[in-house]
Design a protein around this motif. Sequence first.
Motif, short mmCIF file in Angstrom:
data_model
loop_
_atom_site.label_atom_id
_atom_site.label_comp_id
_atom_site.label_asym_id
_atom_site.label_seq_id
_atom_site.Cartn_x
_atom_site.Cartn_y
_atom_site.Cartn_z
N TYR A 146 0.85 -1.20 0.00
CA TYR A 146 0.00 0.00 0.00
C TYR A 146 0.88 1.25 0.00
O TYR A 146 0.65 2.19 -0.75
N VAL A 147 1.90 1.23 0.85
CA VAL A 147 2.81 2.39 0.93
C VAL A 147 3.56 2.56 -0.40
O VAL A 147 3.63 3.66 -0.94
N SER A 148 4.07 1.45 -0.94
CA SER A 148 4.82 1.54 -2.20
C SER A 148 3.95 2.10 -3.32
O SER A 148 4.35 3.01 -4.04
N ASN A 177 1.29 3.95 -3.21
CA ASN A 177 0.87 5.34 -3.06
C ASN A 177 2.02 6.31 -2.96
O ASN A 177 1.84 7.52 -3.10
N ALA A 178 3.21 5.78 -2.70
CA ALA A 178 4.38 6.64 -2.72
C ALA A 178 4.82 6.87 -4.17
O ALA A 178 5.48 7.85 -4.47
N ASP A 179 4.42 5.96 -5.05
CA ASP A 179 4.91 6.03 -6.44
C ASP A 179 3.78 6.28 -7.44
O ASP A 179 3.99 6.14 -8.63
N TYR A 180 2.59 6.66 -6.95
CA TYR A 180 1.39 6.67 -7.79
C TYR A 180 1.55 7.44 -9.09
O TYR A 180 1.11 6.99 -10.15
N ARG A 181 2.21 8.58 -9.03
CA ARG A 181 2.24 9.42 -10.22
C ARG A 181 3.43 9.14 -11.12
O ARG A 181 3.53 9.71 -12.20
#
Lengths: 412, 412
Positions: free
Chosen positions: A403-405, A407-411
């Motif tokens: 989840y963290v990965s 959303n940390a890299d979403y864009r």
Amino acid sequence: MAVNSPIPVAADLKPVAGIRLGYAEAGIRKPNRKDVLVMELAPTATVSGVFTTNRFCAAPVQVCKAHLEGLHMASSPIRALVVNTGNANAGTGDAGLAAANATCAALAELLGCEASQILPFSTGVILEQLPVDRLVAGLPAAIANLTADNWFNAATAIMTTDTQPKAASATVEINGKTVTMTGISKGAGMIKPNMATMLGYLAIDAKVAQNVLDHMVKQAADKSFNCITIDGDTSTNDSFMLIATGAGEVEVNDVETPEYVALAEAVTALSQKLAHMIIRDGEGATKFMTIAVEEGRDVEECRKIAYSIAHSPLVKTAFFASDPNLGRILAAIGYAGVNDLDVGKLNLYLDDVWVAKNGGRNPEYREEDGQRIMKQSEITIRVKLARGDAAATVWTCDLSHDYVSINADYRS
Amino acid sequence: MAVNSPIPVAADLKPVAGIRLGYAEAGIRKPNRKDVLVMELAPTATVSGVFTTNRFCAAPVQVCKAHLEGLHMASSPIRALVVNTGNANAGTGDAGLAAANATCAALAELLGCEASQILPFSTGVILEQLPVDRLVAGLPAAIANLTADNWFNAATAIMTTDTQPKAASATVEINGKTVTMTGISKGAGMIKPNMATMLGYLAIDAKVAQNVLDHMVKQAADKSFNCITIDGDTSTNDSFMLIATGAGEVEVNDVETPEYVALAEAVTALSQKLAHMIIRDGEGATKFMTIAVEEGRDVEECRKIAYSIAHSPLVKTAFFASDPNLGRILAAIGYAGVNDLDVGKLNLYLDDVWVAKNGGRNPEYREEDGQRIMKQSEITIRVKLARGDAAATVWTCDLSHDYVSINADYRS
């Protein structure tokens, strides 16, 4: 990988008479991916929807609401829905509204109807302007491949961080006649719908009066999309649309009929299935959790407690780790905001294992029993409040490294 | 590693006349670590505290409340506080209450006072019985090393998932006389205090009347521990205690005096420092974030919006990644529950960078400016609501892979 949610098979998705679907690769955010969906409706169709309660509701949501409101006053039915991914057209001010309206106008011209007969939807990054030129340029291609059996492609065209398309079909017999229904949904993060989910579309071939459909869509959403959460983040674009094409034999004009009850039940069941698919494919999800709160004074307090558990990062990480650190559930119950709750009467179960009895650890609870349940991929947390007979259920997933990965890299 | 929070130096922590501290390694959960703290007070001391609002409040919190309530009726002052880590004694029912009372009785016998003159505190795992025998067996060792200059060891003895001890000292001049104060705090997860933090203790050597101290502790907590959040999980054991030993020269008997104002201001400033240390050492924290919401109608709506931003997993992961995906902040503002908010007037700043103007992207905002701020370890998110002159500030940290790791493995 989604939790126990097989990828739908295109051949299993039933066409619904009165609706055709077409997609395009318009390069909204990235090239070479389906990112525009057009759904064209028969003139007999009625459409109803529920939308996000987020005050920053996206420009297309505002336009949808205006066009549906117009519908109740005028006689021109909705003729098409258009969805783009890659950009949410939210936090975009007046320019965003203009872009949503321009999209409707362009599609209306291609289909030979009014802009007010089009409903626009967007999903993706917030606070960036929609590349409306690319979207409009993609519309002819989407219209060119409009077919009734395009549901699988449609489900694929609305994906963002979803790892797999979400779609399902069902039929229900009413007075010896068959109603066919197929739905699609999308969403994997920013999921805590407060009217509906990120995006969900469900079409049925019955003929349903507008006011009856309005009732049915709320009923279905309240028992499905309004009971799920991944991260507690209510999106700016949540929309769930129920389309009754009117192309089939069944007709429902009154809420107080057995036909309504049967149809609403089938629509609700399919909505639940589509909502569960979103949780099973939640960003980084490894567990599908059902949180059932029972014996409450009213549904509201049961929902408060269920969401408090479902949103607790500590509960979610413990489930990710399969660690029966179940005191965290008690803590989440305790801060849910039910201020006169007598925790001394409360009981907590994990599937069939009785964990907490009268507010304390059940003397017969053994850690290995908790451990056994925690290792499963599907778990029910059951809380009994011992103060009434109301109940509520919420579905959620765990909180993992992924989840963290994601959303940390979403864009990027 | 804590964010910009150097480990306190033992020699910098000032003894406070009228309080002595001693610790023990009692093996509550793990061997060879300080896990018991005793604070012995002068008979002149007054003590006041604020506690968690969690309905599942721990057994020691219930006992503390009862003993402090007794204080207002009887004349026997509080003589000692005792803290254990490794077990929260929460969700433990009647057996837990008996364990907390037995701890008080044992310490009272060793110190020659009544059990009602002892305040007990616990922190650690929930839903497991406190090993009260080991705790009681450790008390003589703690009493044996009682000294006034033991604050650093005291701060170490109350740590759980904290990566470093949290302590600070200050002095304030009042009418030419010096008040000395030293405080300690602990907590790194399950942090969203709703009365106080996980555990905080602040001692001052002034003589302060009980009702005045009651007022001061609430005022200090409301501007410090009640404005921080790591994960939104309000603990079952939150306690913040203010101790006025009465051993110094300054005396404050009335809230409506310049002496009160000066002392309360200094106590609040030190409380803020201790509260910030908790956020800087938040589980997995890599960023210290100040969320300032301004121009609201009332403080309540400003706090709602600030907490909505501070709790959003999507906002927190974006900050972890230094990704200026700032639309997520708008979404969190939008679902904060301020239902008549006119988002078209809202402005958003990241430090000095104007990101959103009148509800949409500021045309002059450049991604590289957002990027520059996001890379910092200390960031202020400022939201201007343009509907009044109320304001509120909340402090929080980001959500990283390490938060998931720490909480997936907490009990192992």
